[in-house]
Motif scaffolding. Sequence first.
Motif, PDB file in Angstrom:
ATOM      1  N   LYS A   1      12.184  -4.366   6.785  1.00 29.96           N
ATOM      2  CA  LYS A   1      11.917  -3.723   5.577  1.00 29.96           C
ATOM      3  C   LYS A   1      12.968  -2.722   5.102  1.00 29.96           C
ATOM      4  O   LYS A   1      13.831  -2.597   5.880  1.00 29.96           O
TER       5      LYS A   1
ATOM      6  N   ASN B   1      20.395   5.830  -1.252  1.00 28.27           N
ATOM      7  CA  ASN B   1      19.154   5.378  -1.335  1.00 28.27           C
ATOM      8  C   ASN B   1      19.320   4.016  -2.330  1.00 28.27           C
ATOM      9  O   ASN B   1      18.279   3.270  -2.569  1.00 28.27           O
TER      10      ASN B   1
ATOM     11  N   ASN C   1      10.393   5.394   0.401  1.00 26.30           N
ATOM     12  CA  ASN C   1      10.438   4.367   1.644  1.00 26.30           C
ATOM     13  C   ASN C   1      11.044   4.985   2.718  1.00 26.30           C
ATOM     14  O   ASN C   1      11.060   4.250   3.565  1.00 26.30           O
ATOM     15  N   TYR C   2      11.407   6.438   2.564  1.00 21.37           N
ATOM     16  CA  TYR C   2      11.749   6.999   3.745  1.00 21.37           C
ATOM     17  C   TYR C   2      13.266   6.623   4.379  1.00 21.37           C
ATOM     18  O   TYR C   2      14.059   5.900   3.601  1.00 21.37           O
ATOM     19  N   TYR C   3      13.583   6.961   5.504  1.00 18.76           N
ATOM     20  CA  TYR C   3      15.113   6.495   5.819  1.00 18.76           C
ATOM     21  C   TYR C   3      14.824   6.018   7.142  1.00 18.76           C
ATOM     22  O   TYR C   3      14.219   6.667   8.191  1.00 18.76           O
ATOM     23  N   TRP C   4      15.933   5.203   7.551  1.00 15.23           N
ATOM     24  CA  TRP C   4      15.917   4.532   8.772  1.00 15.23           C
ATOM     25  C   TRP C   4      16.831   5.586   9.584  1.00 15.23           C
ATOM     26  O   TRP C   4      17.540   6.326   9.118  1.00 15.23           O
TER      27      TRP C   4
ATOM     28  N   LYS D   1      14.762   0.528   3.394  1.00 21.09           N
ATOM     29  CA  LYS D   1      14.646   2.061   3.348  1.00 21.09           C
ATOM     30  C   LYS D   1      15.967   2.620   2.938  1.00 21.09           C
ATOM     31  O   LYS D   1      16.987   1.932   2.968  1.00 21.09           O
TER      32      LYS D   1
ATOM     33  N   GLU E   1      11.715   4.987  11.499  1.00 21.58           N
ATOM     34  CA  GLU E   1      11.920   5.705  10.314  1.00 21.58           C
ATOM     35  C   GLU E   1      11.427   7.193  10.417  1.00 21.58           C
ATOM     36  O   GLU E   1      10.864   7.456  11.292  1.00 21.58           O
TER      37      GLU E   1
ATOM     38  N   LYS F   1      18.261  -0.032  -1.190  1.00 23.29           N
ATOM     39  CA  LYS F   1      17.559   0.243  -0.053  1.00 23.29           C
ATOM     40  C   LYS F   1      17.826  -0.943   0.851  1.00 23.29           C
ATOM     41  O   LYS F   1      17.972  -2.031   0.429  1.00 23.29           O
TER      42      LYS F   1
END
Length: 691
Positions: free
Chosen positions: A147, A43, A84-87, A149, A128, A46
Amino acid sequence: MLQKSGNTLLSLAQILLVATLILFFQDLSSNGGAQAWSYGYNNSPKRRWAEARQWCQEHYTDMVFIRSKEENDFLNNLLPLNSNYYWIGVKREDGEWIRVQTKQQVPLEAQNWAQNEPDKLPARDCVEIYVKREADTGKWNNEGCHKRKGTVCYTASCKQHSCSSHADCVETIGNYTCECHPGFQGSKCEEAIECKPLLDPERGSHSCVDPYGSGHFNSSCRFQCELGFELEGVPQLLCQSNGQWDHPVPLCQVKQCPALNQTIISAGSMNCSHPIAPYSYNSTCKVTCDEGFEIRGQDWIQCGDNGKWTASVPTCTAKKCPYLRDPADGSLRCSGPHGEFSFASRCKSTCNEGFLLNGTAETECTSLGRWTTHIPNCTAKTCPTLSSPSHGEIFCTGPHGDFNFGSRCTSTCDDGFVLHGTADINCTSLGRWSTETPHCLAKKCPSLSAPSHGSLSCTKPHGEFSFASRCTSSCNKGFILNGTAETNCSSLGKWTSDRPRCSAQPCPLLAKAPHHGKMNCSHPHSPFSFGSLCDFECNEGFRLRGKPTLRCNQSGVWSHNLPACQPVQCGAFQALSLTLSMNCSNPLDEYSFGSQCHFTCKEGYSMNGTEMLFCSSSGFWNDTLPYCMAEGMPLGAALLMYTGIGAAAVVVPLLLVGLVFLIMMQLKRGENPIVSDAPVWGDRDNPAFEF
């Protein structure tokens, strides 16, 4: 290592996560689970989608692309909360959502979109996963790839040489296992399973192809038998994955030929030997025939290695004598107990109608295959010799010679002659001609007669009006021949030319009557031809000059010239007095029928007589010439003066010629040409007085 409170601890955890790999293992079922991949996430910092994938490929295998719902739920539980969550490794290309590592479209049942996602906004092509989100946790959302992430990756346990080529490498929890393909065993599935050894069948052998060792899995063995034997069973065996051959070992059986019935041999016998089995491979049979018969085919046959006799069973057939044909123009009738033209056959010859037998009628076929006698001949009967008809020829054809039975003679006539009788005659079976010989008659042409107004003269070498006759036509005087004078009777029975006609000799055509006249003609033959007669007459006031009748003579000439109609002439006026003037109109000719003269007197004179005179159709003026009289002069004196001048003009014309000439010139100057030019009475002929 789990999430902790406080900014100091969080910052320290982010620094440690860059260099630390957190492994989690999950043994999922074979229906699309994680299959013991090793997962890792990061993380800090990012990253954009492309940066995140590059980081995964450098430190792991690739970015997680989520293969099933089980894997999706596993990651949602595994990963810590990240605002921001994950790709993940899913991206939109050409309007389709694909897994970027395999370039395959994500199946609809594997897509796990949040409510109202994915949206249709442009430039939002990367995906995401909502991890530990209050709403739609574990669901997908499409976002712009720029963006930043969190990053989540995976690493596979199986390597290229983990198992042999006869196995599939299967991921397990933190490890892998080799699943052997059928027919293989061992830790890496490198050993093929073995079947029991095979033995050769009696009278046979086998050969094998062993891809993984003799008698092991997939070994293929083919069996074959010695010559004259055949396999009974499956010819090829295969070692199966269970260590068993797929069929039993086949046997070799001797080949059988069809059994022979020895009683079928007529007029002979058959003897056989069987070294292996009755009527099997290498069995031999021999046939012998009775006297008068001969073997047809090989005298012995053998059962071959293909289970067939080397030839058909031979037969005993009666010996054949040479084939006999019917004698020419005859027939042959034969009978034989063993077949036509064979031993003991008898044949009898007969001749057709119209032919005679020359030789022995019967013959017999002996046991040596020969006839006792030769076939006789048939000779045709002969008819009397024929000769050609007069003016003709005869042509004969005969299959058996001229003037023999069957001969046909055809008589033909020369050109101009026709056959009287039957053209074709035949020599019959009795030696006689079918009819009498025909003769030739000259062809007839139609009868001719002399042309009208003419005569006909003919020569007739073969009869009147027959072929070669020549006829000449001629015409009477005054007539001419219209057509060909001579005609011949041709060989076709037709005259070479049509019969001519005698036409009256034409005279020149009289197109119309004379001017001021009439013409009336009679034509006994044709218009204006020999014998035509034309009468002429003139209209009133006109007189015919020439002959009143013309006749067309036999030479085609008119008897006289064509007459003409001339107007009737009145007498010319004598010299007029100086006091009298005249003005005339002449529609036809001067002083002729129809002429009118108008008279006037000089001033001081008066006219005594008719003022207007006209010439009548009889050739006379309608009145006497008027005269002029001085006004107041006695009538007697005036008459005396008028008559005196007339008499003097008649008696002494020579004395007055000069005076008349002067008067005429004077009158001409005075524009009175009619008086000055008027001729004296004797200068013109008056047709009215011609008789």
